[in-house]
Design an enzyme around this catalytic site. Sequence first.
Site, PDB file in Angstrom:
ATOM      1  N   HIS A   1       0.846  -1.200   0.000  1.00  0.00           N
ATOM      2  CA  HIS A   1       0.000   0.000   0.000  1.00  0.00           C
ATOM      3  C   HIS A   1       0.884   1.253   0.000  1.00  0.00           C
ATOM      4  O   HIS A   1       0.692   2.156  -0.817  1.00  0.00           O
ATOM      5  CB  HIS A   1      -0.938  -0.001   1.215  1.00  0.00           C
TER       6      HIS A   1
ATOM      7  N   ASP B   1       6.819  20.976 -26.906  1.00  0.00           N
ATOM      8  CA  ASP B   1       6.775  19.642 -26.294  1.00  0.00           C
ATOM      9  C   ASP B   1       7.801  19.654 -25.172  1.00  0.00           C
ATOM     10  O   ASP B   1       8.415  20.680 -24.883  1.00  0.00           O
ATOM     11  CB  ASP B   1       7.137  18.559 -27.341  1.00  0.00           C
TER      12      ASP B   1
ATOM     13  N   TRP C   1       7.010   0.131   3.973  1.00  0.00           N
ATOM     14  CA  TRP C   1       7.542   0.826   2.787  1.00  0.00           C
ATOM     15  C   TRP C   1       8.919   1.404   3.077  1.00  0.00           C
ATOM     16  O   TRP C   1       9.674   1.703   2.165  1.00  0.00           O
ATOM     17  CB  TRP C   1       6.586   1.896   2.285  1.00  0.00           C
TER      18      TRP C   1
ATOM     19  N   SER D   1      13.129   5.793 -13.784  1.00  0.00           N
ATOM     20  CA  SER D   1      12.022   6.509 -14.413  1.00  0.00           C
ATOM     21  C   SER D   1      11.900   7.925 -13.846  1.00  0.00           C
ATOM     22  O   SER D   1      11.766   8.898 -14.599  1.00  0.00           O
ATOM     23  CB  SER D   1      10.731   5.724 -14.182  1.00  0.00           C
ATOM     24  N   SER D   2      11.964   8.038 -12.517  1.00  0.00           N
ATOM     25  CA  SER D   2      11.799   9.355 -11.904  1.00  0.00           C
ATOM     26  C   SER D   2      12.924  10.296 -12.292  1.00  0.00           C
ATOM     27  O   SER D   2      12.698  11.480 -12.546  1.00  0.00           O
ATOM     28  CB  SER D   2      11.785   9.243 -10.384  1.00  0.00           C
TER      29      SER D   2
ATOM     30  N   HIS E   1      13.047  11.902   3.344  1.00  0.00           N
ATOM     31  CA  HIS E   1      12.429  13.159   3.731  1.00  0.00           C
ATOM     32  C   HIS E   1      12.205  14.100   2.556  1.00  0.00           C
ATOM     33  O   HIS E   1      11.097  14.582   2.368  1.00  0.00           O
ATOM     34  CB  HIS E   1      13.118  13.858   4.900  1.00  0.00           C
TER      35      HIS E   1
ATOM     36  N   GLU F   1      11.682  13.215  -0.284  1.00  0.00           N
ATOM     37  CA  GLU F   1      10.604  12.540  -1.015  1.00  0.00           C
ATOM     38  C   GLU F   1       9.228  13.086  -0.627  1.00  0.00           C
ATOM     39  O   GLU F   1       8.354  13.240  -1.473  1.00  0.00           O
ATOM     40  CB  GLU F   1      10.684  11.033  -0.770  1.00  0.00           C
TER      41      GLU F   1
ATOM     42  N   TYR G   1       8.491  16.003   0.166  1.00  0.00           N
ATOM     43  CA  TYR G   1       8.282  17.278  -0.534  1.00  0.00           C
ATOM     44  C   TYR G   1       8.169  17.076  -2.026  1.00  0.00           C
ATOM     45  O   TYR G   1       7.516  17.863  -2.713  1.00  0.00           O
ATOM     46  CB  TYR G   1       9.373  18.273  -0.146  1.00  0.00           C
TER      47      TYR G   1
ATOM     48  N   SER H   1      -1.616  27.196  -6.055  1.00  0.00           N
ATOM     49  CA  SER H   1      -1.258  28.566  -6.422  1.00  0.00           C
ATOM     50  C   SER H   1      -1.797  28.949  -7.790  1.00  0.00           C
ATOM     51  O   SER H   1      -1.799  30.122  -8.143  1.00  0.00           O
ATOM     52  CB  SER H   1       0.265  28.736  -6.413  1.00  0.00           C
TER      53      SER H   1
ATOM     54  N   HIS I   1      14.811  13.426  11.753  1.00  0.00           N
ATOM     55  CA  HIS I   1      13.648  13.538  12.640  1.00  0.00           C
ATOM     56  C   HIS I   1      12.736  12.315  12.528  1.00  0.00           C
ATOM     57  O   HIS I   1      11.809  12.170  13.316  1.00  0.00           O
ATOM     58  CB  HIS I   1      12.878  14.855  12.435  1.00  0.00           C
ATOM     59  N   HIS I   2      12.994  11.476  11.553  1.00  0.00           N
ATOM     60  CA  HIS I   2      12.259  10.203  11.496  1.00  0.00           C
ATOM     61  C   HIS I   2      12.889   9.172  12.421  1.00  0.00           C
ATOM     62  O   HIS I   2      12.421   8.049  12.510  1.00  0.00           O
ATOM     63  CB  HIS I   2      12.274   9.646  10.066  1.00  0.00           C
TER      64      HIS I   2
ATOM     65  N   THR J   1       6.478  27.265   5.169  1.00  0.00           N
ATOM     66  CA  THR J   1       5.184  26.647   4.877  1.00  0.00           C
ATOM     67  C   THR J   1       4.061  27.580   5.328  1.00  0.00           C
ATOM     68  O   THR J   1       3.063  27.754   4.623  1.00  0.00           O
ATOM     69  CB  THR J   1       5.062  25.290   5.593  1.00  0.00           C
TER      70      THR J   1
ATOM     71  N   LYS K   1       3.481  30.296   2.853  1.00  0.00           N
ATOM     72  CA  LYS K   1       2.674  29.864   1.703  1.00  0.00           C
ATOM     73  C   LYS K   1       1.189  29.878   2.050  1.00  0.00           C
ATOM     74  O   LYS K   1       0.365  30.400   1.295  1.00  0.00           O
ATOM     75  CB  LYS K   1       3.094  28.462   1.247  1.00  0.00           C
TER      76      LYS K   1
ATOM     77  N   ARG L   1       1.795   1.658  15.233  1.00  0.00           N
ATOM     78  CA  ARG L   1       1.549   1.469  13.798  1.00  0.00           C
ATOM     79  C   ARG L   1       1.769   0.022  13.384  1.00  0.00           C
ATOM     80  O   ARG L   1       2.462  -0.713  14.051  1.00  0.00           O
ATOM     81  CB  ARG L   1       2.602   2.242  12.993  1.00  0.00           C
TER      82      ARG L   1
END
Lengths: 519, 389
Positions: free
Chosen positions: A67, A96, A132, A160-161, A244, A246, A248, A259, A293-294, A319, A322, A441
């Site tokens: 998931h 293009d 994950w 790919s990314s 981390h 990721e 963002y 925006s 921080h994780h 943040t 924004k 979790r």
Amino acid sequence: MADHKPKGISRWLFTTNHKDIGTMYLVFSFIMFLIGGAMAMVIRAELFQPGLQFVEPNFFNQMTTLHGLIMVFGAVMPATVGLANWLIPMMIGAPDMALPRMNNWSFWILPAAFGLLLSSLFMEGGAPNFGWTFYAPLSTTYGPPSTDFFIFGVHLMGISSIMGAINVIVTVFNMRAPGMTLMKMPLFVWTWLITAFLLVMVMPVLAGAVTMMLTDRHFGTSFFDAAGGGDPVLFQHVFWFFGHPEVYIMILPAFGIASAIIPTFARKKLFGYSSMVYATASIAFLSFIVWAHHMFTVGMPVKGELFFMIATMLIAVPTGVKVFNWIATMWQGSITYETPMLYALAFVILFTIGGFSGVMLALTPVDWQYHDTYFVVAHFHYVLFPGAIFGTMAAVYYWLPKWTGRMYDEKLAKWHFWLSIVFVNLTFFPMHFSGLAGMQRRVPDYAIMFSDFNMMSSIGAFGLGLMQLLFAWILIKVCILEKGEKATDQVWEGAEGLEFTHLPSPAPYHTFDTPPKVD
Amino acid sequence: MSLFRKMALIIAAISVVILSGCSGQEYNMREGVTEISREVYSLHMIAIWVCVAIGIITFGAMFYSMVAHRKSKHPNPAKFSHSTTVEIIWTVIPFIILIALSIPAVSLLIKMEDASDSELSVMVKGYQWKWEYKYIDGDDNLGNDVSFFSNLDQASRDQASNSGKWFSGTEITDDNYLLEVDNPLVIPVDTKVRFLVTAEDVIHSFWVPDFSVKKDAIPGFINEVWTKVDEPGVYRGVCAELCGKDHGFMPIVVKVLPKEEYNAWYAEKVAEAEAGPDLNERTMSQLMAEGEVAYNKYCSSCHMPNGEGNGPFPSLVGTEMVTGEGSIGEHIDVVLNGVPGTAMQAFGNQLTEAEIAAIITYERNAWDNDTGDKVQPQEIHDIKNGGGE
């Protein structure tokens, strides 16, 4: 010149057209979203009440792992890449993407990657079951044999990314129409440019992590094995140095979407354009120095914990800027509430709630209590579902008329929105409470004091899942059954940007053979 | 207008329900029973109220604008799109709020990380899926050389496997379902106890919410965390890091005793350790009966109650190692020493000689294996202490 369009299956297989590729990305992402969502339904069914009713714990772990992986790499990221493909050339006045043949490859690698990943479900020993985040040594020493398929799958997704990101960077830097200076680019292009830099910087780190795993598993190295001189915590540092930024990568494009949409429906220019750009860049920079921080509970030195705590808290400042800018954009505007606007507003509110729990999580002493509980699950689902996914839905409703030339069914879309809002909160809000009360979790079963909140979450999740089928129907109606009013060229009264001012609806297959002049 | 009023009413009603829930034990973090946990709780509450206040101001402005500046009320949008002053203000104010929040957080964290001057140390070791507690370095005989394993209790195990199919299953009503163990960790009250946290196989996490203690147990490394509990009582926690399939089934129970009671408990444990293992000879039926209990407790979660195994865990029914000619030596070796690189652990030091003998006898005779082999505790004891068969 006639708007020539190749026909048949080869149009899609060999296409180098940014619109076709964008469409394929979006369709692929939606299919993955439904598959990943079906896995979430399995999870929520098992957690509906205490006890083991439905699946056995090992399969439950496979579901949580897949998931997460599918939603991150299969649903959210390809969705934003799809939007980038569709929109960036139209927004900057380019014919293009800059590297169209590579663009074709970067899409077609994805089905192969997810084919590998999903095939592991049918292998002996089952699919990956280590979350994950695939922490070593659970994934290296104790992972099922299919872990190797997972590793190669991740390699392919990374390739790919990176190719997609390189394409965006090259396109934005080289293909802008005359007069389209960097500080005139729509914010969506800006956020995607910054996202692309994040991608090229961190996807190789992830590739490194899985490669080290592979050699640990098969070639006798011990990067992550203390018995051989390695360190399981090294894995976490490497993983989160990718992981981390990721988050963002997943959320910045949604910032760009909000925006674009909020000014349109407030009929007022975006407030503080340049501070929006700087805030996005600061967030991206900060995202690189907060990864640990994780890992507040792994036993870091106290000075390290203090650094990561303060740096993490700082992210709240840009943040906040924004969010305040979006509200200032609405202030004194002339607001209407079509579906894209509703989604954009829900994005702002619910993402901010996710940000609040983020600030709380940043406080290390308290994080010890929140860490690895449902409080964290609530936090990141608030930033990812109402954040990244509602952001994408807002974008689809907003630009769909431009893509197809037809308006979607506004009434059904409003139903989709309001029910999704109710269900998304019913699903994820109670998780804050069960987490605070002590539910950890990634468990298939729990103590009875968590029963009520889990039942609420499950009911919400089933509703939320059902609503996405409604979304599918709304899209099918417009795209396949070709129903709906014809859209005007500008589509929305307040819409600005080259795609609305310089192009008809639907946008022709080949746009901007001659670049528009931007003043 | 009425639509907006209705929406506002609904939102207000939901917030009242949510906020009124915030005081209950099932809804919020517990204050706990240590000085640290109370400070953590108050920092948590400060953070919540700061967020609620910011939320009310921010969303208040947003909702006001959504209602007052909608097109039907406010058809002509203003033209402004920039103001350096307000942007500086809303950069600086959050900055100040964050600094204010970080001050108590920094000092509390430094306090939490200071494990010096502890009076007793307990080595906490995570296994798939149980905890081992070993008492070391105690002042005044608070603890030394006592160690034991702590497993999920049998009642929870039975309920989990019997809860059955949807809605038709027996309803679970036990308040301590999944939160009870066979041997709780026991520590004295009002004593600074240092936990040295590590793991045998994968990463686990030692979490007792009432102490505000959570530390990862990492194989090959030792982490340090401490607590000093004010009130005697029983406190419950869980493993908080995904550690494989039974991650949800490895609770932590800490019994905090008054000093004298703790000393008595400890003396009893020492005496038990000194008495040595029970090596009395057993009959076949005794071994089978004891073996069934022990098998279901320690082995069935991987090899299944019917012995047929599951995925990577091999079947024990009719397989070479269990029923093969002369396989008994290897069978004993695997149970005692495990299989490196797999989930099969070395049970030699986890279980008593009697339990191991009974388990092996049971495995070799249950489920139509019927080898007739019998293993006695004394044999296991001899093998463990260097003797051969």
